[in-house]
Design a protein around this motif. Structure first.
Motif, PDB file in Angstrom:
ATOM      1  N   LYS A 142      33.171 -40.727  15.793  1.00 29.03           N
ATOM      2  CA  LYS A 142      32.288 -41.599  16.521  1.00 29.03           C
ATOM      3  C   LYS A 142      32.032 -42.991  15.724  1.00 29.03           C
ATOM      4  O   LYS A 142      31.800 -42.705  14.458  1.00 29.03           O
ATOM      5  N   VAL A 143      32.020 -44.034  16.273  1.00 21.96           N
ATOM      6  CA  VAL A 143      31.808 -45.402  15.444  1.00 21.96           C
ATOM      7  C   VAL A 143      30.826 -46.211  16.133  1.00 21.96           C
ATOM      8  O   VAL A 143      31.078 -46.590  17.221  1.00 21.96           O
ATOM      9  N   HIS A 144      29.847 -46.590  15.230  1.00 23.46           N
ATOM     10  CA  HIS A 144      28.895 -47.759  15.724  1.00 23.46           C
ATOM     11  C   HIS A 144      29.175 -49.344  14.946  1.00 23.46           C
ATOM     12  O   HIS A 144      29.645 -49.040  13.729  1.00 23.46           O
ATOM     13  N   VAL A 145      29.605 -50.280  15.510  1.00 25.23           N
ATOM     14  CA  VAL A 145      29.908 -51.526  14.793  1.00 25.23           C
ATOM     15  C   VAL A 145      28.805 -52.274  15.144  1.00 25.23           C
ATOM     16  O   VAL A 145      28.485 -52.542  16.413  1.00 25.23           O
ATOM     17  N   ILE A 146      28.065 -53.040  14.264  1.00 20.96           N
ATOM     18  CA  ILE A 146      27.056 -54.087  14.271  1.00 20.96           C
ATOM     19  C   ILE A 146      27.469 -55.224  13.583  1.00 20.96           C
ATOM     20  O   ILE A 146      28.113 -55.358  12.225  1.00 20.96           O
ATOM     21  N   VAL A 147      27.006 -56.322  14.089  1.00 21.42           N
ATOM     22  CA  VAL A 147      27.283 -57.742  13.508  1.00 21.42           C
ATOM     23  C   VAL A 147      26.074 -58.688  13.867  1.00 21.42           C
ATOM     24  O   VAL A 147      25.429 -58.234  14.882  1.00 21.42           O
ATOM     25  N   PRO A 148      25.692 -59.838  13.385  1.00 15.50           N
ATOM     26  CA  PRO A 148      24.779 -60.619  13.900  1.00 15.50           C
ATOM     27  C   PRO A 148      25.043 -60.978  15.125  1.00 15.50           C
ATOM     28  O   PRO A 148      25.988 -61.164  15.578  1.00 15.50           O
TER      29      PRO A 148
END
Length: 514
Positions: A39-45
């Protein structure tokens, strides 16, 4: 199932969230991880825009500048859905869109002034979200470039975020030249102003050249559990000091990189390339697509200042709509020192290339935007040389056409951490002429899949570049068998993300490949 968090400034899985190659990596690596059932969570502004259609998840409260800040976490829809990947943006009104790709700010007077503020807020918000369990129990945090390295500073020094120490944290270097250097004190955009209550070790954080400043690129290298460069040869390059323009190496951080290497924390793994959806454009439309792009730009208010030049390019390209030139050389890149230093310092060498092309009824097509002094140089050369077609803009369909229809792809980068353009050209069977440096060394073999130039001095490099061009032209004209062999070998080469991510699992993430 392993649980990952990717933290970055760009993510090309989202619309309008890419300025450079980092965006591609942050898009493609999670897709590979998802295929393995993890599982992958990807966060950017959010950059004050990406959250607008998003699903609100939670408020995040944290302390900065002695005040309570509240940021908002949103889940957002990607361009394409994949199982096990969730995309997020973090919104706070002070994290604004910049002038570079609506992401980065350009502060010529005081570099990184605005971006440091944005990423201080972003990283602290992400640390709070991890602490709150917004992404579940994490096994790996993967950070990208200096914009996200502040998480390692918080892990090391901030009492509220000691929990980060339990999570293996990997740091990828995409552009070592951009380091996020800010003062420790006495500035609104200083570490002390934003984190007034943290006891920090100035010696462990400082930049060697500007000792009253923190170097956020160095923070990533010094504190990560694993440090990653995006090609094996670039890893070797950056262990040596830079001596520009002959050699671009560690950019002042070679001591830190050597230490990471000695500690077994530094790894060079080549980026992959996407081999699906090749050639979306039909063959034979390169000139029509150029004309279409030019007309579209002419109608945009922001392009009015260069309307004359766009019309001039349109006029030149019309000649080729029905009569194809005999040989097309192309380059697609941001117009920067890294990509085109050789042409700006030695425009006479570039003119020499145009003259050689003229003799064989060939043209040079360059597509890109970037630093004003580079745009001006290429506009001037375009007015002076009939066989130089400079398209001063960005167009996906035109880029596809150029990769599809060029005969030779030219990549004279001063340095190249990995490079994607040469891979995209090769997958279409285009031989490349490249400077033998960094990731270009790992992808293009001289006289096998393309052509390389190099030299110990600047003058030697320029001579080698012109000789390499002569060689390519000579083989194309006089030795079709060898040319076809080089084309076929280039097209057969595969730099897959599967292979890259197998290595990530083994050495960066410390898992067994599955």
């Amino acid at each position: 199932m392993n649980n990952f968090l990717f933290v970055a400034a760009e993510n090309d899985a989202l619309a309008n969230c890419k300025a450079g190659g980092m965006g591609d990596v942050v898009r493609d690596v999670p897709r590979q991880i998802s295929q393995r059932g993890d599982k992958v969570h990807v966060i950017v502004p959010s950059y004050s825009r990406l959250h607008q259609e998003g699903l609100f998840k939670t408020n995040l409260n944290f302390s900065l500048r002695g005040l309570t800040y509240t940021a908002e976490l949103y889940e957002v829809k990607p361009k394409r859905e994949y199982p096990n990947i969730v995309h997020y943006v973090l919104h706070h009104p002070e994290i604004e869109a910049g002038d570079i790709a609506h992401i980065y700010h350009n502060d010529p007077e005081e570099p990184f002034y605005t971006d440091a503020i944005k990423y201080f807020i972003f990283c602290t918000g992400v640390a709070e979200a991890i602490k709150k369990g917004a992404f579940g129990k994490l096994d790996i945090i993967h950070l990208h470039d200096w914009h996200s390295s502040l998480l390692l500073f918080l892990r090391e020094y901030h009492g509220d975020y000691k929990n980060l120490k339990k999570i293996r944290t990997v740091y990828s270097i995409h552009n070592l030249a951009i380091q996020g250097i800010r003062p420790f004190d006495d500035n609104y955009s200083s570490v002390r102003n934003w984190f007034p209550h943290i006891e920090m070790d100035y010696m462990a954080l400082m930049d060697y050249r500007y000792q009253d400043c923190i170097n956020l690129m160095a923070v990533g290298i010094r504190f990560a559990d694993a440090v990653h460069t995006v090609s094996p040869s670039y890893k070797e390059d950056i262990l040596l000091p830079s001596s520009p323009p002959e050699f671009i190496g560690g950019e002042g951080l070679e001591k830190d990189l050597l230490k990471a290497d000695e500690e077994g924390r530094l790894f060079g793994i080549l980026n992959g390339c996407n081999y699906k959806n090749i050639n979306a454009e039909e063959s034979g439309f390169i000139y029509r697509n150029t004309v279409k792009a030019l007309f579209r730009w002419l109608q945009e208010e922001s392009k009015k200042y260069k309307a004359d030049f766009l019309a001039h390019t349109g006029e030149k390209i019309m000649e080729y709509v029905d009569v194809r030139p005999k040989f097309i050389v192309s380059s697609i890149a941001r117009l920067t020192e890294q990509k085109f230093y050789f042409f700006r310092r030695s425009p006479e060498a570039f003119v020499e290339i145009l003259k050689k092309l003229k003799k064989v009824d060939g043209i040079f097509m360059l597509l890109g935007t970037g630093a004003p002094e580079y745009e001006e140089l290429f506009r001037k050369l375009s007015y002076e040389h009939k066989n130089f077609i400079f398209t001063n803009g960005q167009s996906e369909s035109l880029i596809d056409s150029i990769y599809l229809e060029s005969d030779l792809y030219f990549m004279p980068s001063l340095f190249e951490p990995c490079g994607i353009s040469q891979m995209l050209a090769m997958r279409n069977g285009n031989p490349c002429l490249v400077h033998y440096t960094g990731g270009l060394k790992d992808t293009v073999s001289h006289m096998k899949t393309g052509f390389c130039f190099d030299g110990d001095t600047y003058d030697e490099k320029i001579k080698s570049m012109l000789d390499g061009f002569d060689l390519a032209l000579d083989i194309y004209k006089n030795d079709k068998t060898t040319w076809k062999k080089i084309q076929a070998a280039a097209k057969k080469k595969r730099f897959t993300w599967k292979k890259s991510v197998d290595n990530y699992y083994k050495v960066l993430y410390n898992f067994k490949a599955s």
